[in-house]
Design a protein around this motif. Structure first.
Motif, PDB file in Angstrom:
ATOM      1  N   SER B 216     -53.872  75.927 -31.190  1.00  0.00           N
ATOM      2  CA  SER B 216     -53.342  76.717 -32.210  1.00  0.00           C
ATOM      3  C   SER B 216     -54.285  76.493 -33.600  1.00  0.00           C
ATOM      4  O   SER B 216     -54.261  77.146 -34.348  1.00  0.00           O
ATOM      5  CB  SER B 216     -51.992  76.592 -32.648  1.00  0.00           C
ATOM      6  OG  SER B 216     -51.556  75.136 -32.608  1.00  0.00           O
ATOM      7  N   ASN B 217     -55.051  75.259 -33.432  1.00  0.00           N
ATOM      8  CA  ASN B 217     -55.812  75.153 -34.793  1.00  0.00           C
ATOM      9  C   ASN B 217     -57.286  75.845 -34.504  1.00  0.00           C
ATOM     10  O   ASN B 217     -57.663  76.188 -33.248  1.00  0.00           O
ATOM     11  CB  ASN B 217     -56.059  73.648 -35.074  1.00  0.00           C
ATOM     12  CG  ASN B 217     -54.861  72.947 -35.207  1.00  0.00           C
ATOM     13  OD1 ASN B 217     -53.792  73.440 -35.571  1.00  0.00           O
ATOM     14  ND2 ASN B 217     -54.738  71.561 -34.790  1.00  0.00           N
ATOM     15  N   VAL B 218     -57.594  75.946 -35.789  1.00  0.00           N
ATOM     16  CA  VAL B 218     -58.994  76.716 -35.827  1.00  0.00           C
ATOM     17  C   VAL B 218     -60.029  75.520 -35.958  1.00  0.00           C
ATOM     18  O   VAL B 218     -60.272  74.623 -36.387  1.00  0.00           O
ATOM     19  CB  VAL B 218     -59.109  77.544 -37.140  1.00  0.00           C
ATOM     20  CG1 VAL B 218     -60.584  78.153 -37.317  1.00  0.00           C
ATOM     21  CG2 VAL B 218     -58.244  78.521 -37.202  1.00  0.00           C
ATOM     22  N   LEU B 219     -60.874  75.786 -34.554  1.00  0.00           N
ATOM     23  CA  LEU B 219     -61.908  74.691 -34.461  1.00  0.00           C
ATOM     24  C   LEU B 219     -63.098  75.215 -35.218  1.00  0.00           C
ATOM     25  O   LEU B 219     -63.489  76.377 -34.786  1.00  0.00           O
ATOM     26  CB  LEU B 219     -62.140  74.649 -33.008  1.00  0.00           C
ATOM     27  CG  LEU B 219     -60.853  74.037 -32.296  1.00  0.00           C
ATOM     28  CD1 LEU B 219     -61.190  73.783 -30.636  1.00  0.00           C
ATOM     29  CD2 LEU B 219     -60.087  72.791 -32.851  1.00  0.00           C
TER      30      LEU B 219
END
Lengths: 241, 241
Positions: B216-219
């Motif tokens: 769910s995090n933006v990499l």
């Protein structure tokens, strides 16, 4: 995850307005040029987020007013990265990437082949914390990892019972990934550039740390970190469904 | 994988001695200070390795004499990384890490949000090749990835039929990793910092490229690359048993 994000550790409670610290105000207003009326996501690093409007774009004490509240559950797999201290920029990269991937804690460890000795560990930890906050902002991770002063590998091993523990290893004998049994809490050990010593590997084994392979090539520390973390989090997905 | 390694593309055949190029001689003798009698692993980037002794530690034309020959099979999963061009140092990191992890090819792609225009693509490709060779040396990877000049996303998509293709995506609808069916040959697409445009995602979908989530995090781009590659190679392990 475009838009402004600000870190507010004291967000919990019933207040409708929150004043940012000088550091966060500067970052939001001076560096990122947010202005009155802009939408800002405030997060407390413990899963709580506010959607806010910037009410006062003061460079020293910006004020946000709450519009909506959101709560993110604790990550279902809680991973601590126990990482040998490595050279400056590489360690910065590791801190950022581990935060992007969602570890809940980072423990720098001293090993036999760790070449780095910190002059002022306390100040270093503060600098690292600021980097983790920044990585949370950039990646939208609502959970800020903890980080502590470096400790010797043996001390940390004695204190971290209860977790499943794995170590990225170049040894011949490793546990295949599909045979790993990982609990909710996982500690991942990654050694220094020169690898853990044989004594350290023996010690890790005695403490029940499972050795896993990341393939036949020799990975740099930062590659080993993201590669192993990626797999640990995938295991979760697999188990979940 | 300590010790000296030298790249010799013309290793195949029956010769017992091989002369290194000026570049490789310099690297081995001047930079790494190898001396007569030292053990050097020579590799041709196509799976063939010689264990050699350094017979003539000449800085311009070092000579190696063969003691033993080893052949590594082609990787059972052959992965091509189709990566949007990103800023200099980040791209260098991606090249190195993708090589450590064992991709067989890297195709830089131009996308709508790619901000970089190369003045001299030919010279750039030569520089990239040297970096891939260096990463092979450091990691012990016996297979040198190929790399070509950047091409538009659409051109590459039209030319790369036959492979399973996946794209690291922030879209809501993605294929769960445990439902992916990957063939031996896999192309992994990773977009630029600003992500692929909606039009590009539509186009990828139409061409049968499966979207996968990396959490769910933006990499950042470089984190997405190692995270996705790590999983693609793990899939192989899983299928292999």
């Amino acid at each position: 995850m475009s838009g402004f994000r600000s870190y507010c550790p004291d967000l919990a409670g019933t207040k409708e307005r929150v004043a940012l610290t000088t550091f966060e105000s500067h970052h939001l207003v001076t560096t990122n040029r947010a202005r009155n009326g802009d939408v800002v996501v405030a997060f407390n690093g413990l899963g709580l987020e506010w959607d806010t409007l910037l009410e006062k774009d003061d460079r020293k004490e910006a004020i946000l007013v709450r519009k909506q509240t959101r709560s993110h559950p604790r990550p279902s797999r809680q991973v601590i990265l126990a990482i040998a201290l490595v050279k400056g920029k590489t360690f910065d990269l590791i801190l950022r990437q581990a935060t992007e991937l969602g570890v809940i804690g980072i423990q720098p460890i001293e090993t036999k082949r760790t070449q780095i000795h910190l002059k002022n560990p306390e100040a270093k930890v503060e600098k690292w914390k600021a980097q983790l906050v920044e990585a949370c902002k950039q990646s939208g991770n609502p959970w800020l990892p903890t980080i502590r002063e470096p400790v010797p590998l043996s001390d940390f091993l004695n204190d971290s019972s209860g977790n499943s523990s794995i170590v990225a290893s170049l040894e011949d004998t490793t546990t295949p990934w599909n045979e790993l049994r990982l609990s909710e809490s996982v500690t991942l050990f990654v050694g220094p550039e020169g690898d853990f010593s044989n004594t350290e590997y023996d010690y890790l084994r005695k403490k029940g740390v499972q050795a896993v392979s990341l393939g036949s090539n020799v990975l740099r520390t930062e590659t080993a970190v993201t590669t192993a973390l990626s797999r640990v989090f995938l295991m979760e997905l697999k188990n979940a469904g």
